[in-house]
Design a protein around this motif. Structure first.
Motif, PDB file in Angstrom:
ATOM      1  N   GLY A   1     -38.904  -5.389 -32.216  1.00  0.00           N
ATOM      2  CA  GLY A   1     -38.145  -4.680 -32.789  1.00  0.00           C
ATOM      3  C   GLY A   1     -38.733  -3.841 -33.754  1.00  0.00           C
ATOM      4  O   GLY A   1     -39.111  -2.916 -33.133  1.00  0.00           O
ATOM      5  N   TRP A   2     -38.007  -3.412 -35.504  1.00  0.00           N
ATOM      6  CA  TRP A   2     -38.791  -2.798 -35.806  1.00  0.00           C
ATOM      7  C   TRP A   2     -39.342  -2.593 -37.221  1.00  0.00           C
ATOM      8  O   TRP A   2     -39.357  -3.852 -37.777  1.00  0.00           O
ATOM      9  N   ALA A   3     -40.013  -1.733 -37.880  1.00  0.00           N
ATOM     10  CA  ALA A   3     -40.978  -2.418 -38.878  1.00  0.00           C
ATOM     11  C   ALA A   3     -40.962  -0.684 -39.738  1.00  0.00           C
ATOM     12  O   ALA A   3     -40.951   0.842 -38.903  1.00  0.00           O
ATOM     13  N   ILE A   4     -41.033  -0.362 -40.465  1.00  0.00           N
ATOM     14  CA  ILE A   4     -41.302   0.521 -41.913  1.00  0.00           C
ATOM     15  C   ILE A   4     -41.843   0.655 -43.120  1.00  0.00           C
ATOM     16  O   ILE A   4     -41.740  -0.774 -42.884  1.00  0.00           O
ATOM     17  N   GLU A   5     -42.587   1.386 -43.244  1.00  0.00           N
ATOM     18  CA  GLU A   5     -43.431   1.927 -43.897  1.00  0.00           C
ATOM     19  C   GLU A   5     -43.404   2.504 -45.126  1.00  0.00           C
ATOM     20  O   GLU A   5     -42.675   3.367 -45.160  1.00  0.00           O
ATOM     21  N   SER A   6     -43.653   1.865 -46.461  1.00  0.00           N
ATOM     22  CA  SER A   6     -43.416   2.957 -48.191  1.00  0.00           C
ATOM     23  C   SER A   6     -44.593   2.785 -48.435  1.00  0.00           C
ATOM     24  O   SER A   6     -45.487   1.945 -48.835  1.00  0.00           O
ATOM     25  N   ARG A   7     -45.444   3.760 -48.260  1.00  0.00           N
ATOM     26  CA  ARG A   7     -45.992   3.864 -49.544  1.00  0.00           C
ATOM     27  C   ARG A   7     -46.002   4.470 -50.921  1.00  0.00           C
ATOM     28  O   ARG A   7     -45.476   5.046 -51.723  1.00  0.00           O
ATOM     29  N   ILE A   8     -46.878   3.427 -51.663  1.00  0.00           N
ATOM     30  CA  ILE A   8     -46.198   3.363 -52.937  1.00  0.00           C
ATOM     31  C   ILE A   8     -47.492   4.163 -53.814  1.00  0.00           C
ATOM     32  O   ILE A   8     -48.630   3.615 -53.636  1.00  0.00           O
TER      33      ILE A   8
ATOM     34  N   LYS B   1     -49.739   0.391 -48.976  1.00  0.00           N
ATOM     35  CA  LYS B   1     -48.322   0.294 -48.489  1.00  0.00           C
ATOM     36  C   LYS B   1     -47.972  -0.994 -47.335  1.00  0.00           C
ATOM     37  O   LYS B   1     -48.697  -1.926 -47.259  1.00  0.00           O
ATOM     38  N   LEU B   2     -46.013  -1.158 -48.295  1.00  0.00           N
ATOM     39  CA  LEU B   2     -45.577  -2.041 -48.428  1.00  0.00           C
ATOM     40  C   LEU B   2     -44.934  -1.445 -46.372  1.00  0.00           C
ATOM     41  O   LEU B   2     -44.389  -0.573 -46.824  1.00  0.00           O
ATOM     42  N   CYS B   3     -44.825  -2.931 -46.026  1.00  0.00           N
ATOM     43  CA  CYS B   3     -44.454  -3.047 -44.516  1.00  0.00           C
ATOM     44  C   CYS B   3     -43.424  -4.080 -44.693  1.00  0.00           C
ATOM     45  O   CYS B   3     -43.449  -4.825 -45.230  1.00  0.00           O
ATOM     46  N   ALA B   4     -42.456  -3.622 -43.910  1.00  0.00           N
ATOM     47  CA  ALA B   4     -41.525  -4.195 -43.522  1.00  0.00           C
ATOM     48  C   ALA B   4     -40.954  -4.784 -41.992  1.00  0.00           C
ATOM     49  O   ALA B   4     -40.761  -3.522 -41.602  1.00  0.00           O
ATOM     50  N   TRP B   5     -40.972  -5.446 -41.393  1.00  0.00           N
ATOM     51  CA  TRP B   5     -40.183  -5.815 -39.874  1.00  0.00           C
ATOM     52  C   TRP B   5     -38.889  -6.373 -40.054  1.00  0.00           C
ATOM     53  O   TRP B   5     -38.847  -7.720 -40.430  1.00  0.00           O
TER      54      TRP B   5
ATOM     55  N   PRO C   1     -38.769   4.013 -57.055  1.00  0.00           N
ATOM     56  CA  PRO C   1     -37.595   3.549 -57.201  1.00  0.00           C
ATOM     57  C   PRO C   1     -37.165   4.629 -56.197  1.00  0.00           C
ATOM     58  O   PRO C   1     -36.087   4.651 -55.686  1.00  0.00           O
ATOM     59  N   PHE C   2     -37.765   6.414 -55.507  1.00  0.00           N
ATOM     60  CA  PHE C   2     -37.368   7.226 -55.327  1.00  0.00           C
ATOM     61  C   PHE C   2     -37.551   6.243 -53.712  1.00  0.00           C
ATOM     62  O   PHE C   2     -36.878   6.685 -52.725  1.00  0.00           O
ATOM     63  N   LEU C   3     -38.539   5.492 -53.219  1.00  0.00           N
ATOM     64  CA  LEU C   3     -38.679   4.833 -51.802  1.00  0.00           C
ATOM     65  C   LEU C   3     -36.849   3.612 -51.947  1.00  0.00           C
ATOM     66  O   LEU C   3     -36.865   4.018 -50.859  1.00  0.00           O
ATOM     67  N   ALA C   4     -36.572   3.345 -52.973  1.00  0.00           N
ATOM     68  CA  ALA C   4     -35.992   2.600 -53.284  1.00  0.00           C
ATOM     69  C   ALA C   4     -35.047   3.212 -52.570  1.00  0.00           C
ATOM     70  O   ALA C   4     -33.306   3.007 -51.685  1.00  0.00           O
ATOM     71  N   ALA C   5     -34.029   4.733 -53.750  1.00  0.00           N
ATOM     72  CA  ALA C   5     -33.292   5.544 -53.137  1.00  0.00           C
ATOM     73  C   ALA C   5     -32.821   5.974 -51.675  1.00  0.00           C
ATOM     74  O   ALA C   5     -31.940   6.387 -50.844  1.00  0.00           O
ATOM     75  N   VAL C   6     -34.437   6.144 -51.155  1.00  0.00           N
ATOM     76  CA  VAL C   6     -34.347   6.497 -49.888  1.00  0.00           C
ATOM     77  C   VAL C   6     -33.866   5.567 -49.125  1.00  0.00           C
ATOM     78  O   VAL C   6     -33.198   5.428 -48.118  1.00  0.00           O
TER      79      VAL C   6
END
Length: 366
Positions: free
Chosen positions: A34-41, A95-99, A127-132
């Motif tokens: 699968g795929w995973a993405i990380e957002s650093r808050i 570090k927020l991750c989603a798979w 908010p910026f991460l959500a915009a991306v």
């Protein structure tokens, strides 16, 4: 993030290796799923050029971890509600991750996880991460190191209130208005309202269907149905499922705060003051003059909370445009504040060693 696509806990492997153990797996044992993405808050304010923010984390609601509806969430957080974000350390919060099985699914899952993340007390980059996550270029994968400069050349100021986000804000405001009226013991028998949002006026009709779901007709344009409402006065998040017409409902979470004449609502990167008013009251609002912004052209203000390293001018001194006026330190970085135009210093309100808050006046010009 790597753990989510390989199933291997890298930190565990590093600890075991440091203890002297041999790795219990080889390269051929590793497979990507699968795929995973990380957002650093971070405690960095994107509305102020990503300058660091300090203060007490008075509210920290984290997204539910584990298997969700088509995606998996993992949140590696190093702070707790009530912790102090100081000027002396790195401002990373989590570090927020989603798979998900697909890249698009992972991005959508991250968008929902960011919706469910609520922080108060410090500026932050959620908010910026959500915009991306909403950006077509990011979703396409056509990226470069100049991405932020290319897509936000004038700095980040959120996204316009439009589309699904606009429907979310209108529906949430209408529902909260109904809930407040019922809990006050004075339920309204009004069905027609005017919603003021983002400088626009939207007429709505509010009612209930046979299942007691809230139905909102937007002036015959389209109809919204709100179900599974999870909100009561005092909560900072409004959760529900929103359907447009006969379409399948989409769950959402919006950040909400009561204001004297309405609600301040943020959904992902869009935010607005939303007012639900009787039509004749909305007519009166249209006659109110716009509040003029304060003139700060003669002031040098601290762009962030921090420590004054130096003040480089004194009263009566002539200063040229671009000349260094003060130096502020925060989060292990020094920021030089420069004069934006020629002038003469009238007053100096800070000295080296002072702690200052964001927008504190340091120097005033004549």
């Amino acid at each position: 993030m790597t753990e989510l696509i390989t199933g291997v806990d890298l930190v565990e492997q590093m600890i075991r290796s440091a203890w002297g153990e041999e790795l219990n797996l080889t390269q051929k044992d590793l497979k990507i799923d699968g795929w995973a993405i990380e957002s650093r808050i971070y405690a960095e304010d994107p509305y102020r050029g990503f300058l660091p923010s300090i203060g007490r984390l008075v509210r920290y609601d984290q997204p539910a971890e584990g298997e969700q509806d088509g995606y998996v969430v993992r949140n590696d957080s190093g702070v707790r509600e009530g912790d102090e974000i100081s000027m002396f350390y790195d401002p990373m919060i989590a570090k927020l991750c989603a798979w998900a099985p697909t890249r698009e699914g992972a991005i959508d899952g991250m968008g929902r996880a960011l919706e469910d993340t609520h922080l108060e007390g410090v500026g932050h980059n959620v908010p910026f991460l959500a915009a991306v996550m909403e950006q077509e270029r990011f979703r396409s994968g056509v990226l470069s190191t100049s991405y932020i400069k290319d897509e936000f050349p004038d700095g980040f100021d959120g996204l316009p209130v439009a589309g699904f986000g606009r429907d979310v804000m209108i529906a949430a405001a209408a529902a909260m208005n109904e809930i407040l009226a019922e809990q006050s013991g004075d339920p309204s028998d009004r069905f027609e309202w005017a919603v003021l949002i983002g400088g626009e006026r939207q007429g709505i009709m509010v009612g209930y269907d046979d299942d007691e779901s809230l139905v909102i007709d937007l002036d015959g344009d389209h109809t919204l149905t709100l179900t599974d409402i999870d909100w009561r006065p005092g909560l900072a998040q409004f959760k529900a499922v929103l359907a447009d017409g006969a379409a399948e409902g989409r769950p959402f979470t919006a950040e909400v705060k009561r204001a004297p004449d309405g609600f301040d609502i943020r959904w992902r990167a869009s935010k607005a003051r939303v007012r639900v008013l009787a039509p004749h009251i909305a007519d009166l609002y249209a006659r109110l003059p716009e509040k003029e912004a304060a003139d700060t052209s003669k002031l040098i203000q601290s762009p962030m909370p921090g420590l004054v390293v130096s003040i480089n001018v004194k009263p009566g001194q002539a200063v040229q445009s671009g000349e260094a006026v003060a130096v502020i330190e925060a989060m292990k970085m020094q920021n030089i504040l420069r004069a934006e135009h020629d002038g003469t210093v009238k007053t100096v309100s800070a000295a080296a060693g002072d702690s200052v808050a964001a927008d504190d006046v340091l120097v005033e010009f004549e």
